[in-house]
Design a protein around this motif. Structure first.
Motif, short mmCIF file in Angstrom:
data_model
loop_
_atom_site.label_atom_id
_atom_site.label_comp_id
_atom_site.label_asym_id
_atom_site.label_seq_id
_atom_site.Cartn_x
_atom_site.Cartn_y
_atom_site.Cartn_z
N UNK A 103 -8.35 1.62 -3.33
CA UNK A 103 -8.04 2.61 -2.29
C UNK A 103 -7.44 3.87 -2.88
N UNK A 104 -7.16 3.91 -4.17
CA UNK A 104 -6.52 5.08 -4.76
C UNK A 104 -5.03 5.05 -4.50
N UNK A 105 -4.40 6.22 -4.58
CA UNK A 105 -2.97 6.29 -4.31
C UNK A 105 -2.73 6.17 -2.81
N UNK A 106 -1.76 5.35 -2.46
CA UNK A 106 -1.43 5.10 -1.05
C UNK A 106 -0.04 5.64 -0.74
N UNK A 107 0.16 6.03 0.49
CA UNK A 107 1.48 6.38 1.00
C UNK A 107 2.07 5.07 1.55
N UNK A 108 3.11 4.56 0.88
CA UNK A 108 3.70 3.27 1.24
C UNK A 108 5.03 3.53 1.94
N UNK A 109 5.21 3.01 3.17
CA UNK A 109 6.48 3.21 3.87
C UNK A 109 7.62 2.49 3.16
N UNK A 110 8.76 3.16 3.06
CA UNK A 110 9.94 2.60 2.40
C UNK A 110 11.16 2.80 3.28
N UNK A 111 12.19 2.04 2.97
CA UNK A 111 13.49 2.24 3.61
C UNK A 111 14.52 2.33 2.50
N UNK A 112 15.58 3.06 2.75
CA UNK A 112 16.60 3.20 1.72
C UNK A 112 17.55 2.03 1.80
N UNK A 113 18.02 1.61 0.65
CA UNK A 113 18.95 0.48 0.57
C UNK A 113 19.98 0.75 -0.49
N UNK A 114 20.85 -0.20 -0.76
CA UNK A 114 21.91 0.01 -1.75
C UNK A 114 21.37 0.21 -3.16
N UNK A 115 20.20 -0.33 -3.46
CA UNK A 115 19.64 -0.21 -4.80
C UNK A 115 18.55 0.86 -4.88
N UNK A 116 18.41 1.69 -3.87
CA UNK A 116 17.36 2.71 -3.84
C UNK A 116 16.36 2.43 -2.75
N UNK A 117 15.13 2.84 -2.98
CA UNK A 117 14.06 2.65 -2.00
C UNK A 117 13.48 1.24 -2.09
N UNK A 118 13.17 0.68 -0.95
CA UNK A 118 12.56 -0.64 -0.86
C UNK A 118 11.31 -0.54 0.00
N UNK A 119 10.22 -1.12 -0.45
CA UNK A 119 8.98 -1.10 0.34
C UNK A 119 9.18 -1.89 1.62
N UNK A 120 8.64 -1.37 2.70
CA UNK A 120 8.70 -2.07 3.97
C UNK A 120 7.49 -2.98 4.10
N UNK A 121 7.70 -4.19 4.55
CA UNK A 121 6.62 -5.12 4.83
C UNK A 121 6.59 -5.35 6.33
N UNK A 122 5.41 -5.57 6.86
CA UNK A 122 5.22 -5.69 8.29
C UNK A 122 4.64 -7.05 8.62
N UNK A 123 4.44 -7.31 9.89
CA UNK A 123 3.84 -8.55 10.38
C UNK A 123 2.47 -8.24 10.97
N UNK A 124 1.54 -9.15 10.74
CA UNK A 124 0.23 -9.05 11.37
C UNK A 124 0.35 -9.54 12.80
N UNK A 125 -0.66 -9.32 13.64
CA UNK A 125 -0.58 -9.83 15.01
C UNK A 125 -0.39 -11.35 15.09
N UNK A 126 -0.82 -12.07 14.05
CA UNK A 126 -0.65 -13.52 14.03
C UNK A 126 0.67 -13.95 13.40
N UNK A 127 1.47 -13.02 12.92
CA UNK A 127 2.79 -13.32 12.39
C UNK A 127 2.89 -13.40 10.89
N UNK A 128 1.79 -13.23 10.17
CA UNK A 128 1.84 -13.24 8.71
C UNK A 128 2.41 -11.94 8.18
N UNK A 129 2.97 -12.00 6.98
CA UNK A 129 3.54 -10.79 6.37
C UNK A 129 2.45 -10.02 5.65
#
Length: 138
Positions: A18-44
Protein backbone atom coordinates in the motif's frame (compact mmCIF):
# COMPACT_ATOMS: atom_id res chain seq x y z
CA UNK A 1 -10.25 -18.63 -22.81
CA UNK A 2 -10.97 -15.11 -21.56
CA UNK A 3 -8.42 -13.08 -19.61
CA UNK A 4 -9.02 -12.76 -15.86
CA UNK A 5 -10.02 -9.26 -14.78
CA UNK A 6 -8.58 -8.66 -11.28
CA UNK A 7 -10.30 -5.26 -10.87
CA UNK A 8 -13.67 -6.97 -10.32
CA UNK A 9 -12.32 -9.42 -7.74
CA UNK A 10 -13.72 -8.39 -4.30
CA UNK A 11 -10.77 -10.01 -2.53
CA UNK A 12 -7.60 -10.07 -4.59
CA UNK A 13 -5.60 -13.26 -4.15
CA UNK A 14 -2.29 -11.45 -3.91
CA UNK A 15 -1.51 -8.66 -1.48
CA UNK A 16 0.03 -5.56 -2.97
CA UNK A 17 2.04 -3.02 -0.99
CA UNK A 18 0.00 0.00 0.00
CA UNK A 19 3.01 2.33 0.18
CA UNK A 20 3.31 4.83 3.01
CA UNK A 21 0.21 4.94 5.19
CA UNK A 22 -1.14 7.56 7.56
CA UNK A 23 -1.45 5.61 10.83
CA UNK A 24 -3.58 7.08 13.65
CA UNK A 25 -1.66 7.51 16.91
CA UNK A 26 -2.31 8.73 20.42
CA UNK A 27 0.18 10.39 22.70
CA UNK A 28 1.30 8.56 25.81
CA UNK A 29 3.98 8.77 28.48
CA UNK A 30 6.56 7.15 26.20
CA UNK A 31 5.66 9.15 23.06
CA UNK A 32 3.31 8.24 20.24
CA UNK A 33 1.50 4.91 20.26
CA UNK A 34 -0.32 3.40 17.28
CA UNK A 35 -4.05 3.12 17.75
CA UNK A 36 -5.66 -0.26 17.13
CA UNK A 37 -9.34 -0.63 16.40
CA UNK A 38 -12.01 -3.34 16.46
CA UNK A 39 -13.63 -4.94 13.44
CA UNK A 40 -17.43 -5.24 13.36
CA UNK A 41 -17.01 -8.81 14.64
CA UNK A 42 -14.82 -7.68 17.56
CA UNK A 43 -11.36 -8.67 16.30
CA UNK A 44 -8.46 -6.25 16.67
CA UNK A 45 -7.09 -4.57 13.58
CA UNK A 46 -4.38 -2.09 12.71
CA UNK A 47 -5.62 0.78 10.55
CA UNK A 48 -3.84 2.79 7.89
CA UNK A 49 -5.03 5.47 5.48
CA UNK A 50 -3.63 6.18 2.03
CA UNK A 51 -4.17 9.94 2.39
CA UNK A 52 -4.47 12.50 5.18
CA UNK A 53 -7.86 13.56 3.77
CA UNK A 54 -9.27 10.04 4.22
CA UNK A 55 -7.96 9.89 7.79
CA UNK A 56 -9.53 13.27 8.60
CA UNK A 57 -12.84 12.32 6.98
CA UNK A 58 -13.07 9.13 9.04
CA UNK A 59 -11.55 10.06 12.42
CA UNK A 60 -11.82 13.85 12.53
CA UNK A 61 -9.46 16.78 12.42
CA UNK A 62 -8.02 16.25 15.91
CA UNK A 63 -6.60 12.80 15.13
CA UNK A 64 -2.79 12.73 15.09
CA UNK A 65 -1.01 10.42 12.68
CA UNK A 66 2.41 9.20 11.59
CA UNK A 67 3.63 7.82 8.27
CA UNK A 68 4.50 4.12 8.23
CA UNK A 69 4.87 1.57 5.48
CA UNK A 70 2.57 -1.44 5.45
CA UNK A 71 5.34 -3.90 6.49
CA UNK A 72 6.37 -1.59 9.35
CA UNK A 73 2.78 -1.35 10.60
CA UNK A 74 2.39 -5.13 10.41
CA UNK A 75 5.68 -5.60 12.30
CA UNK A 76 4.50 -3.13 14.96
CA UNK A 77 1.17 -4.90 15.41
CA UNK A 78 2.37 -8.53 15.29
CA UNK A 79 3.86 -8.74 18.84
CA UNK A 80 0.50 -7.57 20.20
CA UNK A 81 -1.37 -10.35 18.39
CA UNK A 82 -2.94 -8.01 15.84
CA UNK A 83 -2.69 -9.71 12.45
CA UNK A 84 -5.40 -7.88 10.52
CA UNK A 85 -4.65 -4.66 8.66
CA UNK A 86 -7.50 -2.46 7.45
CA UNK A 87 -6.66 0.16 4.86
CA UNK A 88 -8.97 3.15 4.33
CA UNK A 89 -11.92 2.08 6.51
CA UNK A 90 -15.10 3.95 5.64
CA UNK A 91 -16.89 4.04 8.99
CA UNK A 92 -15.92 4.49 12.61
CA UNK A 93 -17.96 4.81 15.78
CA UNK A 94 -18.03 8.19 17.46
CA UNK A 95 -15.67 8.52 20.40
CA UNK A 96 -17.12 8.78 23.87
CA UNK A 97 -17.36 12.33 25.21
CA UNK A 98 -15.72 11.95 28.61
CA UNK A 99 -16.34 15.54 29.72
CA UNK A 100 -20.09 15.24 29.17
CA UNK A 101 -20.16 11.91 31.03
CA UNK A 102 -18.25 13.45 33.95
CA UNK A 103 -20.67 16.41 34.09
CA UNK A 104 -23.68 14.05 34.05
CA UNK A 105 -22.14 12.00 36.84
CA UNK A 106 -21.67 15.10 38.99
CA UNK A 107 -25.24 16.25 38.32
CA UNK A 108 -26.66 12.86 39.25
CA UNK A 109 -24.43 12.25 42.27
CA UNK A 110 -27.25 13.10 44.66
CA UNK A 111 -29.16 10.08 43.36
CA UNK A 112 -26.54 7.78 44.82
CA UNK A 113 -27.40 8.98 48.34
CA UNK A 114 -30.73 7.38 49.06
CA UNK A 115 -32.36 8.62 52.31
CA UNK A 116 -32.49 5.07 53.68
CA UNK A 117 -28.75 4.70 53.13
CA UNK A 118 -28.05 7.93 55.00
CA UNK A 119 -30.33 6.76 57.81
CA UNK A 120 -28.52 3.42 57.95
CA UNK A 121 -25.20 5.24 58.32
CA UNK A 122 -26.65 7.39 61.09
CA UNK A 123 -28.00 4.35 62.97
CA UNK A 124 -24.73 2.46 62.50
CA UNK A 125 -22.76 5.44 63.80
CA UNK A 126 -25.04 5.79 66.81
CA UNK A 127 -24.68 2.10 67.61
CA UNK A 128 -20.88 2.45 67.50
CA UNK A 129 -20.99 5.40 69.90
CA UNK A 130 -23.24 3.49 72.32
CA UNK A 131 -20.90 0.47 72.17
CA UNK A 132 -17.92 2.70 73.00
CA UNK A 133 -19.80 4.31 75.90
CA UNK A 134 -20.72 0.87 77.24
CA UNK A 135 -17.03 -0.08 77.21
CA UNK A 136 -16.04 3.13 79.02
CA UNK A 137 -18.82 3.01 81.62
CA UNK A 138 -18.37 -0.68 82.18
Amino acid sequence: MSPVDRSEDPEPSERFPAGLLFVPVRSGPAGCTARFFRTPLGGRTAVGFTSAAKLTATLGTDQASIRLSEPALRALAAPLGVTTLTIDPQLSAASADRTAATARERENSWRRWHPQHVGALRVTGAAAVVACLNLLIG
